[in-house]
Scaffold this motif. Structure first.
Motif, PDB file in Angstrom:
ATOM      1  N   ARG A  23       0.815  -1.213   0.000  1.00  0.00           N
ATOM      2  CA  ARG A  23       0.000   0.000   0.000  1.00  0.00           C
ATOM      3  C   ARG A  23       0.850   1.266   0.000  1.00  0.00           C
ATOM      4  NH1 ARG A  23      -5.550  -0.452   2.792  1.00  0.00           N
ATOM      5  NH2 ARG A  23      -6.098  -2.559   2.213  1.00  0.00           N
ATOM      6  N   ASP A  24       2.081   1.213   0.488  1.00  0.00           N
ATOM      7  CA  ASP A  24       2.931   2.400   0.533  1.00  0.00           C
ATOM      8  C   ASP A  24       3.254   2.902  -0.870  1.00  0.00           C
ATOM      9  OD1 ASP A  24       2.871   1.623   3.133  1.00  0.00           O
ATOM     10  OD2 ASP A  24       5.000   1.190   3.302  1.00  0.00           O
ATOM     11  N   GLN A  33       3.597   4.345  -7.616  1.00  0.00           N
ATOM     12  CA  GLN A  33       4.588   5.406  -7.500  1.00  0.00           C
ATOM     13  C   GLN A  33       5.976   4.776  -7.436  1.00  0.00           C
ATOM     14  OE1 GLN A  33       3.663   8.822  -7.172  1.00  0.00           O
ATOM     15  NE2 GLN A  33       1.725   7.958  -7.860  1.00  0.00           N
ATOM     16  N   ARG A  34       6.846   5.181  -8.331  1.00  0.00           N
ATOM     17  CA  ARG A  34       8.211   4.662  -8.340  1.00  0.00           C
ATOM     18  C   ARG A  34       9.182   5.813  -8.179  1.00  0.00           C
ATOM     19  NH1 ARG A  34       5.950   1.408 -12.669  1.00  0.00           N
ATOM     20  NH2 ARG A  34       5.686  -0.703 -11.873  1.00  0.00           N
TER      21      ARG A  34
END
Length: 165
Positions: A23-24, A33-34
């Motif tokens: 989930r982070d 998100q990377r």
């Protein structure tokens, strides 16, 4: 009855699972998100070499079709500030924006087309970059149209007009 209630509670809890283990790393829009990964040394991002080649001097050959395209693109992108004749008297100037310099000043007459393309690409002074709006081949067309305006002396101050070579 208790078994049915327990089964219903279990089904409701299972429906709440989003299906993501990490989930982070997932935003509220469910986009992963990377971290930013810089381009490795010695490599070129996709499409960058083709764009660099399109912007490399001496650019396309100056032909009537290129000048016509340059005039059309100039009217779309440049006339709001620079005006049709390149004197820096576009419509935004009458609405309070600072006037850009005239293309007919000696300092700008001495610019080569590749320098004009660079200004269109990267911007200069109050002019912001147009690299995201104007295609590389259109930048060359605009630059050649500007040189044509300068050669014809259109918009030059009286007494400073030059004849076409």
């Amino acid at each position: 009855m208790r078994v049915a209630a327990a089964f219903a509670a279990l089904v409701l809890l299972a429906a709440c699972d989003t299906g993501t283990e990490e989930r982070d790393a997932v935003a509220s829009t469910r986009t992963v998100q990377r971290a930013y990964m810089p381009v490795p040394p010695g490599t070129v991002p996709r499409g960058a070499s083709a764009q660099a080649a399109a912007l490399a001097p001496p650019g396309p050959e100056r032909m009537p079709a290129l000048l016509a395209r340059g005039e059309e693109r100039f009217r779309v992108f440049c006339t709001p500030c620079h005006g049709v004749s390149g004197r820096g008297d576009g419509p935004v100037v009458s609405r309070g924006f600072a006037p850009p310099p005239s293309y007919h000043e000696e300092r700008l007459r001495s610019l080569a087309p590749e320098q004009i393309v660079q200004v269109i690409t990267q911007g200069k002074g109050r002019m912001f970059p147009y690299a995201d709006r104007v295609l590389p081949e259109d930048r060359w067309a605009i630059a050649h149209h500007i040189k044509e305006l300068q050669a014809r002396g259109i918009g030059a101050a009286s007494g400073q007009e030059s004849a076409k070579p």
